[in-house]
Write an enzyme that holds these catalytic residues in place. Sequence first.
Site, mmCIF file in Angstrom:
data_model
loop_
_atom_site.group_PDB
_atom_site.id
_atom_site.type_symbol
_atom_site.label_atom_id
_atom_site.label_comp_id
_atom_site.label_asym_id
_atom_site.label_seq_id
_atom_site.Cartn_x
_atom_site.Cartn_y
_atom_site.Cartn_z
ATOM 1 N N ASP A 188 -72.693 63.684 42.509
ATOM 2 C CA ASP A 188 -73.916 63.558 41.692
ATOM 3 C C ASP A 188 -74.815 62.432 41.962
ATOM 4 O O ASP A 188 -75.716 61.996 41.363
ATOM 5 C CB ASP A 188 -73.590 63.578 40.061
ATOM 6 N N SER A 189 -74.457 61.416 43.098
ATOM 7 C CA SER A 189 -75.416 60.642 43.602
ATOM 8 C C SER A 189 -76.500 61.091 44.062
ATOM 9 O O SER A 189 -77.611 60.204 44.448
ATOM 10 C CB SER A 189 -74.697 59.707 44.465
ATOM 11 N N ASP A 221 -69.280 67.165 42.824
ATOM 12 C CA ASP A 221 -69.334 66.694 41.432
ATOM 13 C C ASP A 221 -69.637 67.539 40.239
ATOM 14 O O ASP A 221 -70.770 68.193 40.413
ATOM 15 C CB ASP A 221 -69.993 65.530 41.394
ATOM 16 N N LYS A 223 -64.977 67.772 41.566
ATOM 17 C CA LYS A 223 -64.444 66.337 41.196
ATOM 18 C C LYS A 223 -65.037 66.153 39.833
ATOM 19 O O LYS A 223 -66.081 66.381 39.501
ATOM 20 C CB LYS A 223 -65.048 65.375 42.249
ATOM 21 N N GLU A 251 -64.781 63.102 36.783
ATOM 22 C CA GLU A 251 -64.579 61.681 36.499
ATOM 23 C C GLU A 251 -63.677 61.408 35.127
ATOM 24 O O GLU A 251 -64.135 61.904 34.185
ATOM 25 C CB GLU A 251 -65.856 60.709 36.482
ATOM 26 N N GLU A 303 -62.779 54.027 42.696
ATOM 27 C CA GLU A 303 -63.990 53.395 42.920
ATOM 28 C C GLU A 303 -63.999 51.760 42.605
ATOM 29 O O GLU A 303 -63.874 51.732 41.126
ATOM 30 C CB GLU A 303 -65.548 54.297 42.459
#
Length: 272
Positions: A52-53, A91, A121, A123, A190
């Site tokens: 999602d970057s 993401d 993925k 978070e 991270e």
Amino acid sequence: MSIAKKEYKRVTVKSLIEMKQNGEKISMLTAYDFSMAKIVDSANVDVILVGDSASNVMAGHETTLPITLDQMIYHASSVVRAAKRALIVVDIPFGSYQSDSKEALRSAIRIMKESGAHAIKVEGGVEIKDSVKRILQAGIPVMGHLGLTPQSIYKFGTYTVRAKEEAEAEKLKEDAKFLEKVGCFGIVLEKIPANLAKEVADSVSIPVIGIGAGGGVDGQVLVVHDLLGMTHEFNPRFLRRYLNLYDEMGKAIGQYVADVKSKDFPNTNESY
Ligand code: KIV
């Protein structure tokens, strides 16, 4: 150049566990579009993360929060069309899995069905347990992401190193154990201290991929635009730039502009 211990026609979640068991480090890199994914895949990167970057590097947002599920599916579909070898992980974006586990499953199914990617993925740890379990129960491989989790940036307030304090480090270790126990196939860590990351990697059987988490983990991930030096304002200590494409591309484009203005381009050989 390939230094892989075993050739994989297509990397799977099983291959990653095998790599960990064989002591082979896992390479993971982001890609968000067809052309870049083709280059990344041809270079034998094991895992392509449609991160999602994309919200930052592709769309210019300050955070990862604005990107939508539809936009992630668009990016992921482009990558799927390009990558023939890498495992493709997507993401699940902010706002599409936190409210309840049914919505989380619906979002994960849309990613898998509409993009053709291989895994998602998420978070977070124990606090999103119902969503993680429900997605896994549907047969969708899930990768966790702990430490600095950019979707929670407004809770943290800064992008500094996480889990330096004992309590946060303990919680991170518990979350990693939880993700392993429920059946996640890997975890991204991270921006946490290297010794903590190594301790986590040594304590779980699933691969732990680091970004700013030192060399004691099972693999590394970077944002491809950072590695290639296409971004130049982002300079964290963990980043190794292999090229300076921001300047190189700028020079090439500047030369094109000059050639057009001077009528050097196109010449007779470049004309019909
Ligand atoms: O979105 C992303 O690029 C990521 C990596 C930083 C791990 O989550």
